[in-house]
Structure formats: structure tokens, C-alpha cells
Scaffold this active site. Structure first.
Site, PDB file in Angstrom:
ATOM      1  N   THR A  46      29.144  27.254  36.737  1.00 34.95           N
ATOM      2  CA  THR A  46      28.997  27.431  35.293  1.00 34.95           C
ATOM      3  C   THR A  46      30.298  26.985  34.614  1.00 34.95           C
ATOM      4  O   THR A  46      31.353  26.960  35.242  1.00 34.95           O
ATOM      5  CB  THR A  46      28.635  28.888  34.943  1.00 34.95           C
ATOM      6  OG1 THR A  46      29.634  29.747  35.471  1.00 34.95           O
ATOM      7  CG2 THR A  46      27.268  29.263  35.526  1.00 34.95           C
ATOM      8  N   THR A  48      32.750  27.940  32.252  1.00 39.65           N
ATOM      9  CA  THR A  48      34.008  28.689  32.236  1.00 39.65           C
ATOM     10  C   THR A  48      34.477  28.997  33.648  1.00 39.65           C
ATOM     11  O   THR A  48      35.672  28.915  33.946  1.00 39.65           O
ATOM     12  CB  THR A  48      33.856  29.981  31.416  1.00 39.65           C
ATOM     13  OG1 THR A  48      33.489  29.633  30.084  1.00 39.65           O
ATOM     14  CG2 THR A  48      35.135  30.792  31.394  1.00 39.65           C
ATOM     15  N   CYS A  49      33.554  29.327  34.515  1.00 33.61           N
ATOM     16  CA  CYS A  49      33.907  29.672  35.893  1.00 33.61           C
ATOM     17  C   CYS A  49      34.545  28.483  36.614  1.00 33.61           C
ATOM     18  O   CYS A  49      35.525  28.645  37.345  1.00 33.61           O
ATOM     19  CB  CYS A  49      32.676  30.147  36.651  1.00 33.61           C
ATOM     20  SG  CYS A  49      31.826  31.517  35.833  1.00 33.61           S
ATOM     21  N   SER A  50      33.987  27.286  36.397  1.00 37.10           N
ATOM     22  CA  SER A  50      34.471  26.090  37.083  1.00 37.10           C
ATOM     23  C   SER A  50      35.690  25.457  36.422  1.00 37.10           C
ATOM     24  O   SER A  50      36.528  24.875  37.098  1.00 37.10           O
ATOM     25  CB  SER A  50      33.359  25.036  37.145  1.00 37.10           C
ATOM     26  OG  SER A  50      32.328  25.465  37.997  1.00 37.10           O
ATOM     27  N   LEU A  54      38.079  30.079  38.335  1.00 36.41           N
ATOM     28  CA  LEU A  54      38.450  29.747  39.713  1.00 36.41           C
ATOM     29  C   LEU A  54      39.715  28.885  39.768  1.00 36.41           C
ATOM     30  O   LEU A  54      40.642  29.211  40.529  1.00 36.41           O
ATOM     31  CB  LEU A  54      37.284  29.083  40.445  1.00 36.41           C
ATOM     32  CG  LEU A  54      37.519  28.652  41.890  1.00 36.41           C
ATOM     33  CD1 LEU A  54      37.994  29.795  42.767  1.00 36.41           C
ATOM     34  CD2 LEU A  54      36.231  28.047  42.463  1.00 36.41           C
TER      35      LEU A  54
END
Length: 160
Positions: A46, A48-50, A54
């Protein structure tokens, strides 16, 4: 009920991708005898996550280790194949342990499950970070829905 600082993590089994394929890891395997910075994302790949979550922990690995963190781990309610591929695509190597919470057992046991059904995502984890010392929650940072602030690597570092 959401767990809080001073609580002991529940016993669950995660899955992680290894060179030999998917392998189970218990809460003890991940956290016993270690100080772990764990962060949870609503979904692998997703935006923001990528782009931020992370990568921030990968970038801050040495600073977290200098503050006494033995291991960095990421969890999401995704299957082990997705978590393994996402980790590979993000170049985590040995820096971040990618923990698949495929059925959401960990998110549910922590009281941090969210319903992403309106977005076609089903049951997921809220976005948060924990610092866990030998299975006991030392720091707890829960982002408000739709936000990415207090669960960032930078914020965790400031607290250590």
C-alpha cells in the site's frame, strides 16, 4: 480491549518466508529475550506502507540498534508469500523480519484489528509501533486512522 505498556504479548504464530519456504515463528521465537521494534501496517504494497513506513525502519536500522534494539520486525494481515515478496521488493535483507499475520490473530489479540471492508481489504491491522522487551510492551505508538505519524521509525527513535 487494546493491550498497553507493561502488558505481555499474546502467544500467536506468525509465518515468515525463508530460503526454505514459509516457516512458522511463535511469539517466543520473535520476542523472547530480545528488545524488538515492531511496526504494523494495514497492508503490504500500500502507498504509505511502501513509500514511508517500511523504508523508514530500514533507513534507521543502525540508529535503532544503537539505542538497544536487537531486532526490527514488520507485521501485516497479509499472507506469507505477499510479505516475503514485499520484503524482497523493498530490499529488507536481514534488517527487518517480515511477519505475516495471515488470519489477523495477532492484530485481534492485541485489540488492534480494523475493518477495511469499505476499501475491499477486509479485516486488517491498525498502523502502530511497539518496542517490546522480552515479550513485554515497553513503548506503544498507535496512529489515528488514516494517519502516519507516531508509528514512524523517527518517532520511535525519539522515545528511546
Amino acid at each position: 480491549m487494546t493491550l498497553s505498556v507493561g502488558d505481555t504479548l499474546p502467544d500467536v504464530t506468525f509465518m515468515t518466508m525463508t530460503a526454505d519456504g514459509p516457516q512458522p515463528m511463535s511469539t517466543d521465537d520473535v520476542f523472547a529475550g530480545k528488545r524488538v521494534a515492531l511496526f504494523a501496517v494495514p497492508g503490504a504494497y500500500t502507498p504509505t506502507c511502501s513509500a514511508k513506513h517500511l523504508p523508514g525502519f530500514i533507513e534507521k536500522t543502525s540508529e535503532l540498534q544503537a539505542k538497544g534494539v536487537d531486532r526490527i520486525a514488520c507485521t501485516s494481515v497479509n499472507d506469507v508469500f505477499v510479505m516475503g515478496a514485499w520484503g524482497k521488493d523493498q530490499g529488507v535483507g536481514d534488517t527487518v523480519l517480515m511477519l505475516a499475520d495471515g488470519n489477523g490473530d495477532f492484530a485481534s489479540a492485541l485489540g488492534l484489528e480494523m475493518d477495511g471492508s469499505a476499501f475491499g481489504m477486509g479485516k486488517r491491522s491498525q498502523r502502530y509501533a511497539l518496542v517490546v522487551n522480552d515479550k513485554v510492551i515497553e513503548h506503544f505508538f498507535l496512529d489515528e486512522p488514516g494517519n502516519f505519524e507516531v508509528s514512524s521509525a523517527e518517532h520511535v527513535l525519539k522515545a528511546l
